[in-house]
Scaffold this active site. Structure first.
Site, PDB file in Angstrom:
ATOM      1  N   ASP A 156      -3.889  10.841  -6.765  1.00  0.00           N
ATOM      2  CA  ASP A 156      -4.141  12.225  -6.360  1.00  0.00           C
ATOM      3  C   ASP A 156      -3.035  13.133  -6.896  1.00  0.00           C
ATOM      4  O   ASP A 156      -1.941  12.672  -7.202  1.00  0.00           O
ATOM      5  CB  ASP A 156      -4.153  12.345  -4.827  1.00  0.00           C
ATOM      6  CG  ASP A 156      -5.299  11.573  -4.203  1.00  0.00           C
ATOM      7  OD1 ASP A 156      -6.281  11.286  -4.912  1.00  0.00           O
ATOM      8  OD2 ASP A 156      -5.200  11.259  -3.004  1.00  0.00           O
TER       9      ASP A 156
HETATM   10  N1  URA Z   1      -5.191   6.539  -2.163  1.00  0.00           N
HETATM   11  C1  URA Z   1      -5.088   7.874  -1.953  1.00  0.00           C
HETATM   12  O1  URA Z   1      -5.482   8.371  -0.915  1.00  0.00           O
HETATM   13  N2  URA Z   1      -4.549   8.622  -2.909  1.00  0.00           N
HETATM   14  C2  URA Z   1      -4.045   8.119  -4.075  1.00  0.00           C
HETATM   15  O2  URA Z   1      -3.541   8.864  -4.904  1.00  0.00           O
HETATM   16  C3  URA Z   1      -4.163   6.735  -4.273  1.00  0.00           C
HETATM   17  C4  URA Z   1      -4.739   5.961  -3.305  1.00  0.00           C
END
Ligand code: URA
Length: 235
Positions: free
Chosen positions: A104
């Site tokens: 993310d």
């Molecule tokens: N899970 C999440 O919620 N975000 C990420 O970036 C990776 C795994």
């Protein structure tokens, strides 16, 4: 066989027009002979190409480890945001690179970038069940019974069931979590089931490959051959 100018561009020597200039200026030799035609066909893996007397060590594909900073997105290109490819140092930038898997925008840590589609597919395929380990900080307190809930497989509020995951509680509100799939916002959603918000998330390991502790946030370097293979062995 590939065009000489294309090969030089793929190795990061310069843009198409820059390498064409170099070739026309007689700066490029192939197996010892000066080549002045950009369209000259070469087999880059079996010929010695020199630019200004320096031999090119041809790499068909690049495999890069990045310590992703928060605030950039896991994509090759974006009209609005800075991407992980945008922030690569010039010596590692080349056409065709993309992130193999996603973090993310606000997540930090280990991200692999490559231009090898088959490798990326192997890395991200849900069938391969490669474990990814994350360090997590929560806005509330973790409790011991969550370990077995994660082990059983967390069920999201919409009914989606996750595969068994490992939770290691390290403090009141910090933990390591290991998952072997990559559902959208998976870690955040898993903790949301227990009414906890993730306030910091960092990926620290993929398969057997750990994030290099010497790599500062935002930095990137090539993977060694051993590191590249270690992704798929053990965990
Ligand atoms: N899970 C999440 O919620 N975000 C990420 O970036 C990776 C795994």
């Amino acid at each position: 066989m590939e065009r000489l100018d294309k090969v030089l561009v793929s190795q990061g020597i310069g843009s198409r027009s820059e390498v064409q200039k170099l070739i026309r200026k007689k700066s490029v030799t192939v197996d010892g002979g000066v080549i002045v035609k950009p369209e000259f066909k070469v087999d880059p893996e079996n010929t010695e190409i020199k630019v200004n007397g320096q031999a090119l060590s041809f790499k068909k594909y690049l495999y890069i480890m990045m310590n992703k900073p928060a605030g950039v997105i896991s994509a090759a290109k974006d009209d609005k945001d800075k991407t992980v490819v945008d922030i690569l140092p010039a010596e590692l930038k080349r056409k065709g690179l993309f992130p193999a898997g996603r973090l993310d925008k606000d997540t930090e840590g280990l991200l692999i970038l490559t231009d090898d589609g088959d490798f990326a597919h192997k890395l991200t395929s849900p069938k391969k069940h490669i474990y990814k380990r994350y360090y997590v900080k929560l806005d509330g307190e973790l409790y011991d019974s969550m370990v077995s809930e994660f082990e059983k497989g967390v069920e999201f509020r919409d009914g989606t069931k996750c595969l068994p995951a490992k939770l290691e509680i390290t403090d009141k509100n910090t933990a390591y979590v290991e998952i072997c799939e990559g559902k959208f916002h998976q870690v955040k959603k898993m903790f949301a089931v227990f009414s906890l918000n993730v306030i910091y998330l960092k990926r620290v390991k993929i398969g057997g490959l750990e994030l290099d502790g010497k790599l500062h946030t935002g930095e990137a370097r090539e993977l060694t051959f051993f590191e590249k293979t270690s992704i798929f062995i053990g965990k």
